[in-house]
Write a protein that holds these residues in place. Structure first.
Motif, short mmCIF file in Angstrom:
data_model
loop_
_atom_site.label_atom_id
_atom_site.label_comp_id
_atom_site.label_asym_id
_atom_site.label_seq_id
_atom_site.Cartn_x
_atom_site.Cartn_y
_atom_site.Cartn_z
N LEU A 47 0.86 -1.20 0.15
CA LEU A 47 0.11 -0.09 -0.08
C LEU A 47 0.88 1.13 -0.19
CD1 LEU A 47 -2.87 -1.03 2.39
CD2 LEU A 47 -3.13 -0.40 0.22
N PHE A 48 1.80 1.37 0.82
CA PHE A 48 2.64 2.44 0.99
C PHE A 48 3.45 2.69 -0.44
CE2 PHE A 48 2.84 2.46 5.87
CZ PHE A 48 2.28 3.56 5.86
N LYS A 49 3.88 1.65 -0.93
CA LYS A 49 4.48 1.45 -2.42
C LYS A 49 3.81 2.28 -3.23
CE LYS A 49 8.03 -2.01 -2.82
NZ LYS A 49 8.19 -3.15 -2.82
N ALA A 50 2.27 1.95 -3.36
CA ALA A 50 1.25 2.45 -4.35
C ALA A 50 0.85 3.86 -3.91
CB ALA A 50 0.23 1.55 -4.56
N GLY A 51 1.49 4.35 -2.88
CA GLY A 51 0.92 5.65 -2.20
C GLY A 51 -0.22 5.78 -1.43
N LEU A 52 -0.64 4.65 -1.07
CA LEU A 52 -2.05 4.65 -0.18
C LEU A 52 -1.58 4.32 1.26
CD1 LEU A 52 -4.03 2.04 -2.28
CD2 LEU A 52 -4.12 4.53 -2.52
N LEU A 53 -2.74 4.80 2.23
CA LEU A 53 -2.51 4.99 3.48
C LEU A 53 -3.04 3.75 4.11
CD1 LEU A 53 -2.97 8.60 3.90
CD2 LEU A 53 -0.67 7.62 3.88
N PRO A 54 -2.46 2.88 4.85
CA PRO A 54 -2.95 1.53 5.50
C PRO A 54 -3.87 2.05 6.75
CG PRO A 54 -0.66 1.17 5.20
CD PRO A 54 -0.94 2.92 4.97
N ILE A 55 -4.97 1.38 7.02
CA ILE A 55 -5.71 1.33 8.36
C ILE A 55 -5.67 -0.07 8.82
CG2 ILE A 55 -7.90 1.56 9.58
CD1 ILE A 55 -8.60 3.56 7.23
N VAL A 56 -4.67 -0.41 9.83
CA VAL A 56 -4.34 -1.82 10.10
C VAL A 56 -5.28 -1.98 11.49
CG1 VAL A 56 -2.45 -3.28 10.90
CG2 VAL A 56 -2.05 -1.75 9.28
N CYS A 57 -6.03 -3.05 11.20
CA CYS A 57 -6.93 -3.43 12.65
C CYS A 57 -6.04 -4.49 13.37
CB CYS A 57 -8.02 -4.16 11.83
SG CYS A 57 -9.12 -2.92 10.89
N VAL A 58 -6.39 -4.28 14.74
CA VAL A 58 -5.85 -5.29 15.34
C VAL A 58 -6.97 -5.25 16.64
CG1 VAL A 58 -3.33 -4.47 15.11
CG2 VAL A 58 -4.82 -3.55 16.81
N GLY A 59 -6.80 -6.46 17.29
CA GLY A 59 -7.89 -6.65 18.43
C GLY A 59 -7.77 -8.26 18.88
N TYR A 78 -7.70 -0.13 16.77
CA TYR A 78 -8.04 -1.02 17.79
C TYR A 78 -9.41 -1.59 17.72
CZ TYR A 78 -8.90 -3.53 22.24
OH TYR A 78 -9.46 -4.40 23.19
N GLU A 79 -9.93 -3.02 17.25
CA GLU A 79 -11.28 -3.49 17.28
C GLU A 79 -11.32 -4.78 18.09
OE1 GLU A 79 -13.28 -1.89 13.72
OE2 GLU A 79 -12.31 -3.55 12.92
N PRO A 80 -11.66 -4.72 19.28
CA PRO A 80 -11.97 -5.99 20.03
C PRO A 80 -12.81 -6.78 19.18
CG PRO A 80 -12.70 -4.06 21.33
CD PRO A 80 -11.84 -3.55 19.98
#
Ligand code: PEP
Length: 253
Positions: free
Chosen positions: A118-130, A168-170
């Motif tokens: 994503l960063f390589k293509a110029g996009l911004l990741p939203i990384v989900c964890v939980g 952060y998504e429980p």
């Protein structure tokens, strides 16, 4: 540095192109004038991205995608690349959503690969964890979330870390109507922030950490009022323009 709050609607597998256009038409006037004070994005299904990109023109709302393939291109039938998303005007992309982790076998390593592409293509990741309910009840919440965050950040240059959004998504709160209490959310968000400082130093302050899990108009302001809760990732309530716009307003308080 004050972080601008970021609210993103995840439409999941809902809305045809016509329904998606209608939702944007209803939403845009409701969030007008909030641009600059809060960042707003919607993540329609792939099939509606082009229609929504068109409908969002001239509005302060950004376009997001719900997933991406880890390779830039190739023989991967049914998959979508970061370059294809960028071509449609997509700015953000959700990765590692618990539904993808649980139902489609997404791994920590796969999430990291997607962040890089994503960063390589110029996009911004939203990384989900939980954590799952079982993991919370076993007292493993902080260990699980820390493992997921560490893995997503591994090898990332610190400039990229600063442009990352974490959610952060429980898992037990997603689509269940059960929300983490503000104290539960803030506890985990503060741990994530400390971990970010350890891993990336000063840029940790720039990383937005959204909360997700049954965010509704009546709990949004309180959740986003916590010092380390920098916005929300919203599923069900993002499918109705009045509800989603009230959640966005909650970020301003
Ligand atoms: C989500 O899908 O990321 C989510 C948080 O869903 P909901 O708001 O419906 O719990």
């Amino acid at each position: 540095m004050a972080r601008v709050k970021f609210v993103c609607g995840n439409w999941k597998m809902y809305k045809t192109t016509g329904e998606a256009r209608e939702l944007v038409r209803a939403l845009a006037p409701l969030v007008e004038g909030m641009g600059g004070k809060v960042q707003v994005a919607v993540a329609p299904p792939f099939t509606a991205l082009a229609a929504v990109a068109e409908a969002l023109r001239g509005t302060p709302i950004d376009l997001a995608a719900q997933n991406v393939h880890r390779e830039a291109q190739g023989a991967f039938t049914g998959e979508i690349s970061a370059g294809m998303l960028a071509d449609l005007g997509v700015k953000h992309c959700i990765v590692g959503h618990s539904e993808r982790r649980q139902l489609f076998g997404e791994t920590d390593e796969g999430v990291r690969e997607k962040v890089v592409v994503l960063f390589k293509a110029g996009l911004l990741p939203i990384v989900c964890v939980g954590e799952t309910l079982q993991e919370r009840e076993a007292g493993q919440t902080l260990a699980i979330v820390s493992r997921q965050v560490k893995s997503a950040l591994q090898g990332l240059p610190s400039a990229d870390v600063g442009r990352l959004t974490l959610a952060y998504e429980p898992v037990w709160a997603i689509g269940t109507g059960k929300t983490a209490t503000t104290a539960q959310a803030q506890e985990v968000h503060a741990v994530i922030r400390r971990l970010l400082v350890e891993l990336a130093g000063g840029v940790a302050d720039e990383v937005r950490i959204q909360y997700g899990g049954s965010v509704k108009p009546d709990n949004a302001a309180e959740l986003m009022g916590q010092p380390d809760v920098d916005g929300a990732l919203v599923g069900g309530a993002s499918l109705k323009a009045p509800d989603f716009s009230r959640i966005v307003k909650g970020a301003l308080r």
